[in-house]
Design a protein around this motif. Structure first.
Motif, PDB file in Angstrom:
ATOM      1  N   SER A  57      14.696 -10.465 -11.294  1.00 27.23           N
ATOM      2  CA  SER A  57      15.199 -10.365 -12.666  1.00 27.23           C
ATOM      3  C   SER A  57      16.588  -9.747 -12.685  1.00 27.23           C
ATOM      4  CB  SER A  57      14.245  -9.527 -13.520  1.00 27.23           C
ATOM      5  OG  SER A  57      14.141  -8.204 -13.005  1.00 27.23           O
ATOM      6  N   GLN A  64      16.126 -11.609 -20.782  1.00 34.52           N
ATOM      7  CA  GLN A  64      15.658 -10.238 -20.614  1.00 34.52           C
ATOM      8  C   GLN A  64      14.869 -10.123 -19.321  1.00 34.52           C
ATOM      9  OE1 GLN A  64      13.436  -9.507 -24.257  1.00 34.52           O
ATOM     10  NE2 GLN A  64      15.219  -8.607 -25.261  1.00 34.52           N
ATOM     11  N   GLY A  65      14.925  -8.948 -18.713  1.00 36.81           N
ATOM     12  CA  GLY A  65      14.181  -8.720 -17.483  1.00 36.81           C
ATOM     13  C   GLY A  65      13.932  -7.239 -17.262  1.00 36.81           C
ATOM     14  N   ASP A  82       7.735  -7.482 -11.455  1.00 38.21           N
ATOM     15  CA  ASP A  82       9.025  -7.956 -11.954  1.00 38.21           C
ATOM     16  C   ASP A  82       8.776  -8.978 -13.053  1.00 38.21           C
ATOM     17  OD1 ASP A  82      11.792  -8.298 -12.055  1.00 38.21           O
ATOM     18  OD2 ASP A  82      11.767  -9.911 -10.576  1.00 38.21           O
ATOM     19  N   TRP A  83       9.501  -8.836 -14.165  1.00 36.98           N
ATOM     20  CA  TRP A  83       9.296  -9.680 -15.343  1.00 36.98           C
ATOM     21  C   TRP A  83      10.642 -10.215 -15.805  1.00 36.98           C
ATOM     22  CZ3 TRP A  83      11.311  -9.203 -20.279  1.00 36.98           C
ATOM     23  CH2 TRP A  83      10.689  -9.936 -21.289  1.00 36.98           C
ATOM     24  N   TYR A  84      10.699 -11.529 -16.109  1.00 37.03           N
ATOM     25  CA  TYR A  84      11.954 -12.145 -16.546  1.00 37.03           C
ATOM     26  C   TYR A  84      11.660 -13.265 -17.524  1.00 37.03           C
ATOM     27  CZ  TYR A  84      16.190 -15.017 -16.418  1.00 37.03           C
ATOM     28  OH  TYR A  84      17.298 -15.744 -16.775  1.00 37.03           O
ATOM     29  N   THR A  85      12.488 -13.356 -18.567  1.00 39.37           N
ATOM     30  CA  THR A  85      12.456 -14.494 -19.475  1.00 39.37           C
ATOM     31  C   THR A  85      13.878 -14.953 -19.733  1.00 39.37           C
ATOM     32  OG1 THR A  85      11.701 -15.312 -21.631  1.00 39.37           O
ATOM     33  CG2 THR A  85      12.465 -13.043 -21.555  1.00 39.37           C
ATOM     34  N   TYR A 128      10.593 -18.651 -17.575  1.00 41.90           N
ATOM     35  CA  TYR A 128      10.164 -17.278 -17.312  1.00 41.90           C
ATOM     36  C   TYR A 128       9.762 -17.134 -15.852  1.00 41.90           C
ATOM     37  CZ  TYR A 128       5.538 -19.428 -17.723  1.00 41.90           C
ATOM     38  OH  TYR A 128       4.445 -20.244 -17.559  1.00 41.90           O
ATOM     39  N   GLN A 129       9.545 -15.883 -15.411  1.00 42.75           N
ATOM     40  CA  GLN A 129       9.029 -15.621 -14.069  1.00 42.75           C
ATOM     41  C   GLN A 129       8.394 -14.233 -14.044  1.00 42.75           C
ATOM     42  OE1 GLN A 129      11.140 -17.253 -10.678  1.00 42.75           O
ATOM     43  NE2 GLN A 129      10.965 -15.308  -9.568  1.00 42.75           N
ATOM     44  N   ARG A 130       7.196 -14.163 -13.451  1.00 45.54           N
ATOM     45  CA  ARG A 130       6.476 -12.902 -13.266  1.00 45.54           C
ATOM     46  C   ARG A 130       6.137 -12.771 -11.789  1.00 45.54           C
ATOM     47  NH1 ARG A 130       8.155 -13.711 -17.683  1.00 45.54           N
ATOM     48  NH2 ARG A 130       7.004 -13.951 -19.619  1.00 45.54           N
ATOM     49  N   ARG A 190      13.546 -17.804 -12.193  1.00 43.01           N
ATOM     50  CA  ARG A 190      14.538 -17.097 -11.383  1.00 43.01           C
ATOM     51  C   ARG A 190      14.692 -17.744 -10.011  1.00 43.01           C
ATOM     52  NH1 ARG A 190      18.653 -15.022 -13.752  1.00 43.01           N
ATOM     53  NH2 ARG A 190      19.119 -12.833 -13.321  1.00 43.01           N
TER      54      ARG A 190
END
Length: 399
Positions: free
Chosen positions: A146, A292-293, A313-316, A341-343, A371
């Motif tokens: 992120s 956001q991440g 780790d969190w990302y949108t 998104y990615q988690r 990501r």
């Protein structure tokens, strides 16, 4: 072959620094210091293009480099690092100069230290931006994407320009302020890993402007920080080209926190990133989007030689469309929702095998492909799975 390259890097860095100093080897002996590292591993990212396009086990986890410094006087120093990377799709393979800068300590007393950097300086603004270039100083093989997007590595590690770093000790704690302004050349291969694999034109970073404030309270084991980033990029199409002339503005607001105890440590960074695109896709095209991440990373000293790591780790890509529902609608069904998104859940272990020999093992469970590189025009033909994972093992030696 890689050992020969390492020796060439060592000789090249020494010659470069000594030539800039205008000194002979004998004259520089007392003030010249250098270190090196060699790292090799295995890595597999099944069901994604993170390492390669076929998901096979890869040896493209190679890092070696040489860094050195020459001390002109008590307040003036020259530092540099030559690096060789082979990371598959993560970044362009080959050698690079990670940094080469003059550091002038303008003020140095008990309460205040002021440093000026000129040249290709290191990015000191994020928690791990100044240590991600060396495998031993990274907490994990794969940092939270992120914030530390691997395809963007060579653009984010440092810049050509100037930087100021001021550290002030007060009754309530220590304040560290960092300011920098510069840019970095972007090769076609680097741009293709970040923007689109079909890219044919030239990409230029016009500037990157950053400012950071860290605060370490007195009698505390915590550190708090906030960083601002403003950067501009320009794309000039080739003929023929799938894309048009365009400009990108990237702006970040980041907050970070770290707590360090005797046996364990926790760290976290949160970011909101604005990407404003003009042109590129079509003449007259405009898009303003906020990503956001955030991540939480912890480590624990299990024993004198063993350290455990865990991360989330969190990302949108779009804070107004966290589940990516708009992507299929905007792309005529070509781009799946999970590209938005990615988690990532990650576990790792580091084992000290000898005084300067370390082994790292790591596994990541990932949902979403937001990501994976390239990030502007995603590789939809390869990344067809919403769920994917990464494992890696890396042996590193330093001297």
């Amino acid at each position: 072959m890689k050992l020969r390259l390492l020796k060439s890097f060592q000789s090249g860095l020494s010659a470069c620094l000594l030539a800039m100093c205008g000194l002979s080897d004998a004259a520089a002996a007392d003030n010249w210091h250098w270190h090196g590292f060699v790292s090799q591993g295995l890595m597999q990212a099944s069901d994604s293009n993170f390492v390669n396009d076929d998901g096979a086990i890869s040896t493209e986890l190679t890092e070696f480099g040489v860094n050195g410094s020459y001390q002109f006087s008590a307040d003036l120093r020259l530092s540099g690092q030559l690096m060789y990377l082979d990371g598959g799709n993560r970044y362009a393979s080959g050698g690079r100069v990670d940094y080469l800068f003059l550091n002038w300590t303008a003020v140095n007393n008990l309460d205040w230290q002021l440093n000026l950097y000129a040249g290709r300086f290191k990015n000191m603004h994020w928690l791990y931006s100044s240590t991600r270039d060396v495998p031993m100083t990274r907490p994990m093989i794969v940092l939270p994407q992120s914030v530390y997007f691997d395809a963007f590595r060579d653009i984010a590690v440092g810049s050509d320009g100037i930087a100021l770093q001021s550290t002030n000790t007060t009754a309530i704690g220590e304040f560290e302020m960092i300011w920098s302004y510069g840019a970095i050349p972007i090769s076609k291969e680097m741009a293709r890993r970040v923007i689109a694999t079909q890219l044919r034109g030239d990409t230029e970073q016009k500037y990157v402007h950053q400012a950071t404030l860290f605060f370490r309270p007195a009698n505390s084991q915590t550190q708090w920080g906030i960083s601002l980033l403003d950067s501009g990029f320009e794309y000039r199409q080739a003929q023929p080209d799938l894309f048009f002339d365009g400009e990108f503005t990237v702006q970040r607001v980041m907050a970070n926190w770290r707590y360090s105890a005797e046996l364990w440590e926790l760290s976290s960074e949160l970011m909101q990133e604005r990407v404003f695109a003009r042109g590129f896709y079509l003449p007259g095209f405009n898009r303003n989007q906020f990503a956001q991440g955030a991540f939480l990373l912890g480590s624990y000293n299990w024993s004198e030689n063993t350290r455990l790591y865990a991360s989330y780790d969190w990302y949108t890509a779009n804070k107004d469309d966290r589940g990516g529902a708009l992507l299929p609608l905007q792309s005529g069904g070509l781009i799946a929702r999970y590209f938005g998104y990615q988690r990532d859940w990650g576990l790792g272990i580091t084992q000290e095998l000898d005084r300067n020999l370390r082994l790292k093992l790591e596994y990541h469970w990932i949902t979403g492909t937001g990501r994976l590189g390239p990030n502007v025009v995603p590789a939809i033909d390869i990344n067809r799975s919403r769920q994917h994972d990464i494992w890696a093992v890396q042996l590193m030696y330093w001297f």
